[in-house]
Design a protein around this motif. Sequence first.
Motif, mmCIF file in Angstrom:
data_model
loop_
_atom_site.group_PDB
_atom_site.id
_atom_site.type_symbol
_atom_site.label_atom_id
_atom_site.label_comp_id
_atom_site.label_asym_id
_atom_site.label_seq_id
_atom_site.Cartn_x
_atom_site.Cartn_y
_atom_site.Cartn_z
ATOM 1 N N PRO A 2 36.325 40.704 43.839
ATOM 2 C CA PRO A 2 37.780 40.973 43.889
ATOM 3 C C PRO A 2 38.454 40.331 45.099
ATOM 4 O O PRO A 2 39.633 39.985 45.036
ATOM 5 N N HIS A 3 37.727 40.153 46.185
ATOM 6 C CA HIS A 3 38.270 39.505 47.378
ATOM 7 C C HIS A 3 38.838 38.124 47.058
ATOM 8 O O HIS A 3 39.869 37.729 47.591
ATOM 9 N N HIS A 4 38.159 37.406 46.168
ATOM 10 C CA HIS A 4 38.592 36.044 45.850
ATOM 11 C C HIS A 4 39.912 36.022 45.083
ATOM 12 O O HIS A 4 40.645 35.036 45.133
ATOM 13 N N GLU A 5 40.208 37.086 44.360
ATOM 14 C CA GLU A 5 41.465 37.159 43.609
ATOM 15 C C GLU A 5 42.671 37.014 44.536
ATOM 16 O O GLU A 5 43.679 36.433 44.172
ATOM 17 N N LYS A 6 42.564 37.540 45.739
ATOM 18 C CA LYS A 6 43.675 37.507 46.690
ATOM 19 C C LYS A 6 43.893 36.116 47.272
ATOM 20 O O LYS A 6 44.948 35.827 47.809
ATOM 21 N N HIS A 7 42.880 35.253 47.187
ATOM 22 C CA HIS A 7 42.946 33.961 47.863
ATOM 23 C C HIS A 7 42.995 32.778 46.907
ATOM 24 O O HIS A 7 42.803 31.647 47.327
ATOM 25 N N VAL A 8 43.240 33.041 45.638
ATOM 26 C CA VAL A 8 43.365 31.960 44.665
ATOM 27 C C VAL A 8 44.815 31.511 44.650
ATOM 28 O O VAL A 8 45.719 32.333 44.469
ATOM 29 N N PRO A 9 45.060 30.214 44.851
ATOM 30 C CA PRO A 9 46.446 29.730 44.829
ATOM 31 C C PRO A 9 47.119 30.031 43.486
ATOM 32 O O PRO A 9 46.474 30.041 42.441
ATOM 33 N N SER A 10 48.415 30.265 43.536
ATOM 34 C CA SER A 10 49.147 30.659 42.319
ATOM 35 C C SER A 10 49.178 29.543 41.276
ATOM 36 O O SER A 10 49.404 29.817 40.101
ATOM 37 N N PHE A 11 48.927 28.300 41.672
ATOM 38 C CA PHE A 11 48.955 27.203 40.704
ATOM 39 C C PHE A 11 47.630 27.043 39.963
ATOM 40 O O PHE A 11 47.492 26.194 39.088
ATOM 41 N N CYS A 12 46.621 27.861 40.305
ATOM 42 C CA CYS A 12 45.322 27.794 39.628
ATOM 43 C C CYS A 12 45.355 28.665 38.374
ATOM 44 O O CYS A 12 45.726 29.832 38.433
ATOM 45 N N LYS A 13 44.951 28.077 37.290
ATOM 46 C CA LYS A 13 44.914 28.808 36.033
ATOM 47 C C LYS A 13 43.490 29.305 35.781
ATOM 48 O O LYS A 13 42.531 28.572 35.951
ATOM 49 N N ARG A 14 43.381 30.565 35.376
ATOM 50 C CA ARG A 14 42.076 31.143 35.058
ATOM 51 C C ARG A 14 41.783 30.867 33.585
ATOM 52 O O ARG A 14 42.546 31.254 32.713
ATOM 53 N N TYR A 15 40.677 30.219 33.338
ATOM 54 C CA TYR A 15 40.273 29.916 31.967
ATOM 55 C C TYR A 15 39.199 30.877 31.465
ATOM 56 O O TYR A 15 38.891 30.896 30.286
ATOM 57 N N GLY A 16 38.605 31.632 32.339
ATOM 58 C CA GLY A 16 37.565 32.567 31.929
ATOM 59 C C GLY A 16 37.068 33.349 33.131
ATOM 60 O O GLY A 16 37.611 33.230 34.232
ATOM 61 N N THR A 17 36.062 34.134 32.897
ATOM 62 C CA THR A 17 35.443 34.907 33.971
ATOM 63 C C THR A 17 33.987 34.479 34.103
ATOM 64 O O THR A 17 33.066 35.292 33.994
ATOM 65 N N LEU A 18 33.801 33.204 34.323
ATOM 66 C CA LEU A 18 32.454 32.650 34.397
ATOM 67 C C LEU A 18 31.662 33.220 35.560
ATOM 68 O O LEU A 18 30.456 33.419 35.453
ATOM 69 N N GLY A 19 32.317 33.482 36.650
ATOM 70 C CA GLY A 19 31.627 34.020 37.820
ATOM 71 C C GLY A 19 30.994 35.363 37.511
ATOM 72 O O GLY A 19 29.848 35.625 37.879
ATOM 73 N N THR A 20 31.707 36.207 36.809
ATOM 74 C CA THR A 20 31.177 37.517 36.435
ATOM 75 C C THR A 20 30.003 37.365 35.487
ATOM 76 O O THR A 20 28.977 38.030 35.641
ATOM 77 N N GLN A 21 30.123 36.472 34.519
ATOM 78 C CA GLN A 21 29.041 36.251 33.563
ATOM 79 C C GLN A 21 27.797 35.684 34.260
ATOM 80 O O GLN A 21 26.674 36.107 33.968
ATOM 81 N N MET A 22 27.997 34.736 35.177
ATOM 82 C CA MET A 22 26.858 34.175 35.913
ATOM 83 C C MET A 22 26.198 35.244 36.771
ATOM 84 O O MET A 22 24.970 35.348 36.813
ATOM 85 N N HIS A 23 27.001 36.043 37.449
ATOM 86 C CA HIS A 23 26.475 37.108 38.298
ATOM 87 C C HIS A 23 25.655 38.091 37.471
ATOM 88 O O HIS A 23 24.525 38.438 37.840
ATOM 89 N N ASP A 24 26.198 38.534 36.351
ATOM 90 C CA ASP A 24 25.497 39.492 35.498
ATOM 91 C C ASP A 24 24.179 38.904 34.973
ATOM 92 O O ASP A 24 23.156 39.595 34.939
ATOM 93 N N ALA A 25 24.208 37.639 34.572
ATOM 94 C CA ALA A 25 22.995 36.991 34.064
ATOM 95 C C ALA A 25 21.937 36.873 35.159
ATOM 96 O O ALA A 25 20.749 37.128 34.915
ATOM 97 N N LEU A 26 22.343 36.514 36.370
ATOM 98 C CA LEU A 26 21.383 36.384 37.469
ATOM 99 C C LEU A 26 20.805 37.734 37.879
ATOM 100 O O LEU A 26 19.612 37.833 38.200
ATOM 101 N N VAL A 27 21.614 38.774 37.850
ATOM 102 C CA VAL A 27 21.112 40.118 38.156
ATOM 103 C C VAL A 27 20.096 40.553 37.097
ATOM 104 O O VAL A 27 19.032 41.090 37.418
#
Length: 66
Positions: free
Chosen positions: A7-32
């Motif tokens: 969630p920390h990263h959400e605060k620091h993403v520039p407003s011009f960046c578009k989110r296309y998915g939640t790949l980070g969450t999926q990668m984290h869950d898979a690695l765990v």
Amino acid sequence: LGLMHHPHHEKHVPSFCKRYGTLGTQMHDALVQYKNEVHDASFPSEEYNPYKMSAEEQTKLADMLS
């Protein structure tokens, strides 16, 4: 792209960046899941480990590692 999952990263993403998915969450869950399965020895199982080592090769390996 949605590579960060903390969630920390959400605060620091520039407003011009578009989110296309939640790949980070999926990668984290898979690695765990991978870490947990390796830790509890449920992976690799016979299904995912088709290679067999002969008793002779096992002895050679054990000798080299000791």
